[in-house]
Design an enzyme around this catalytic site. Sequence first.
Site, mmCIF file in Angstrom:
data_model
loop_
_atom_site.group_PDB
_atom_site.id
_atom_site.type_symbol
_atom_site.label_atom_id
_atom_site.label_comp_id
_atom_site.label_asym_id
_atom_site.label_seq_id
_atom_site.Cartn_x
_atom_site.Cartn_y
_atom_site.Cartn_z
ATOM 1 N N SER A 69 -21.804 38.766 -10.860
ATOM 2 C CA SER A 69 -20.521 38.866 -11.568
ATOM 3 C C SER A 69 -20.655 38.933 -13.085
ATOM 4 O O SER A 69 -19.649 39.067 -13.780
ATOM 5 C CB SER A 69 -19.630 37.677 -11.197
ATOM 6 O OG SER A 69 -20.209 36.466 -11.608
ATOM 7 N N LYS A 123 -12.976 29.948 -12.491
ATOM 8 C CA LYS A 123 -13.356 30.663 -13.708
ATOM 9 C C LYS A 123 -12.224 30.662 -14.729
ATOM 10 O O LYS A 123 -12.464 30.502 -15.938
ATOM 11 C CB LYS A 123 -13.766 32.089 -13.358
ATOM 12 C CG LYS A 123 -15.094 32.174 -12.604
ATOM 13 C CD LYS A 123 -15.479 33.602 -12.272
ATOM 14 C CE LYS A 123 -16.831 33.653 -11.570
ATOM 15 N NZ LYS A 123 -17.245 35.028 -11.237
#
Length: 818
Positions: A692, A735
């Site tokens: 990611s 996140k």
Amino acid sequence: MSIGRAVNFNSTVLPVLPLRDVVIFPNIMLPLFVGREKSVHALEYAISSSSHQNEIFLIAQKDGSIDNPEPENLYEVGVLANIIQPLIKLPDNAVKVMIHGVRRGRVIEYISSHTLLQARVALDGHYEYGENEDNIDLEALRRSVIDAFDNWCKLSKKSRPEIIIDPIDQVKEVNQIVDMIASHLNIKVSDKQNILEVYNPKERLKKVFALIEREISILSAQNRLYKTIKSQVESTQKVYYLNEQLKAIQKELGEFENGDEGNILNEFEKKINETKLSEEAKEKAITDLKRYKKMNPISPEATVISSYLHWLLDLPWGKYKDAKINLNAAKKILDENHYGIEKVKDRIIEFLAVLKRVKEIKGPILCLVGPPGVGKTSLAKSMAKAVGRDFVRISLGGIRDESEIRGHRKTYIGSMPGKIIQHMKKANSCNPLFLLDEIDKMGSDSRGDPASALLEVLDTEHNKHFTDHYLEVEFDLSSVMFVATANSLNLPHPLRDRMEIIQLSGYTEDEKISIATHHLIPKLKKEHGLHQKEWEITNEALYELIRLYTRESGVRSMERELAKLMRKAVKAILTDKNKKISVETGNLQDYLGVRKYTFGIAENESLVGIVTGLAYTETGGDILMIESVLIPGKGEIKYTGKLGEVMQESIKAAYSYVRSNCLFFGIKPEKFQNNDIHLHVPEGAVPKDGPSAGSAVCTSIVSLMTNIPVNKSVAMTGEVTLRGRVLAIGGLREKLLAALRGSIKTVIIPSENEKDMQEIPANIKEEINVIFAENIDEVIKVALMHPITSIDDNNEISVSTSIENKDNTFPSSETLKH
């Protein structure tokens, strides 16, 4: 007394007979069994040769295991011997011969021969003895040796001492005494050879005396050991005999049933009759009880059977707690003990609703997955309270032995059931709520895989017949309500397939404030003995505590810091006589000390090549800084920061995409060819992996090669393909929470994650501007502080790509820091 003096004669050639593990002394007669071909030929040659007159030279081998010894394998000093009887042939082609040692000799050289071994030998002459009656020391030494040898004969018990000692007493020559004694001692060949090679009579006496004393010490120790062992054996036999007598007496007097042993037997029989054992378990218990009655109670096997029967009969066979499920009460319990996590609580209520209808557990096992401190274990306790079941917990962290789950077999010393059966006994019911805590922390090694052992436990179709290695009978686990917890989904697929995963995300700041206000502070006040009005903390101070003294997804660190505040408050109330302690932003640092963390943007300035990425770990979300620098080279990319294989491949893919589209990003190909890029991901000691970070790596490389800084208030996450597509990521909520903790204003995420925004709390959406991107070009347009000027194929400026700048500021090139 006579002292010998050897007279040397000329050398002579003699046949040689090597001896294994034996040394012949002069004046000693001994039978020998000879089987080696060369040795037999040497004997035959000595008898048949007129020049040798039955004489043969005997010499010991240094290593008795060698069949064909070479000269270097033989000692130098041996004994000339006479063959005094004809050879006697034996069935195995060996011969028996009687020899008599005459005198010592030393080998000068060996003479080669294919059929036998011969050597030139310098023989010692016959001893000439001279009188020396004044040598008192030698006489004392001679007597000491004879006395010591007498003691040795008595200790060794191999023959009557007088048979050996009397002939020695009759001998006056010192060397002959030494030879006779040495031939009887059970000592090593090397020690006997050493005595043979010494010529000085006094030295020979000293050596043989030392060897006798050593042998006496060894024999004395052997005798002591034998007496000790014999005493122990006799004591054990005596105890056994007395126990048998005691049993017989008790049986005659009718007192056996009233003794302790009788009480234990009666207790076992009573439990077998009253406990609702399965047919298999009852048959096993009766069989073992019959065996136990026939055994000595203090025997090891009786102890094993007694322990086994205690375990078997103490289990809750057929005991079920009447658990009535009230859905409204269950919802109230969950709401009182847990703030937020509405979807998780709804799923638990659904599970309880089905359980209430069908009255038995056939659905999947629940597995609560989330960062530490988000309330997984306490949620399981609340579930047990809501359904009215006993709660038992097993910590599986660090377990590597399959026997910890299934138990050890009774053949092992100290064996016992596995943790499942142990805690079923502790629960004292067949339908508890069983928490398998930290199920992802199990390991495996040569002793087995505990995760595989759990497959039977968690299989609702087969755990009715769970068999523990120790019990050796089936125990029904089908009514047990199993709940597992884990920090990550790092589980074997078969084990994960048996469970329904329920994700528990980290808490927002507002949720932490609410948890502290309604749950932690009242609980901690009670634990520290503080009254309601004696201590308080403002919301502003709580926010500062969360931001500057904790950095976590859960609330454990916050609870520790609040406990620290209350300890100091109790101390101040008792010592300084303060009536009330109020914690505010102004005095928070006085109580908690220096700030542990900084709260604000990840970087203070917008810099070239420095990008803020977002990561997701077992402990929640975190900010991931990506740095890159340009150095002269050959067009290679280097990366550091303890990166995993997946992340390394993601960096290579991002680099290849940017390099293949360098003209679009306004970068001349020569800049790639003549320079290397070093990309680093702090902190270097922390392992990192996953795809990611691809969008952040692309942005860092473009920023570095174009010398355009990246906006400090922008963070991003997303996997990048070689075509520049931005793919979906996981852990979006964690996140975004990490971005919020880092004062990030804008977060760029993949368009495919737009559907996940429904799970994000409203306050996060209000504070963070979330931008969706389908390809990396869109990410770079938002992230860079300056527009990108593309170059056509002729290296001429062709396009100026405008971007939206959140700060509406464009620093001059002179102020850019790199």
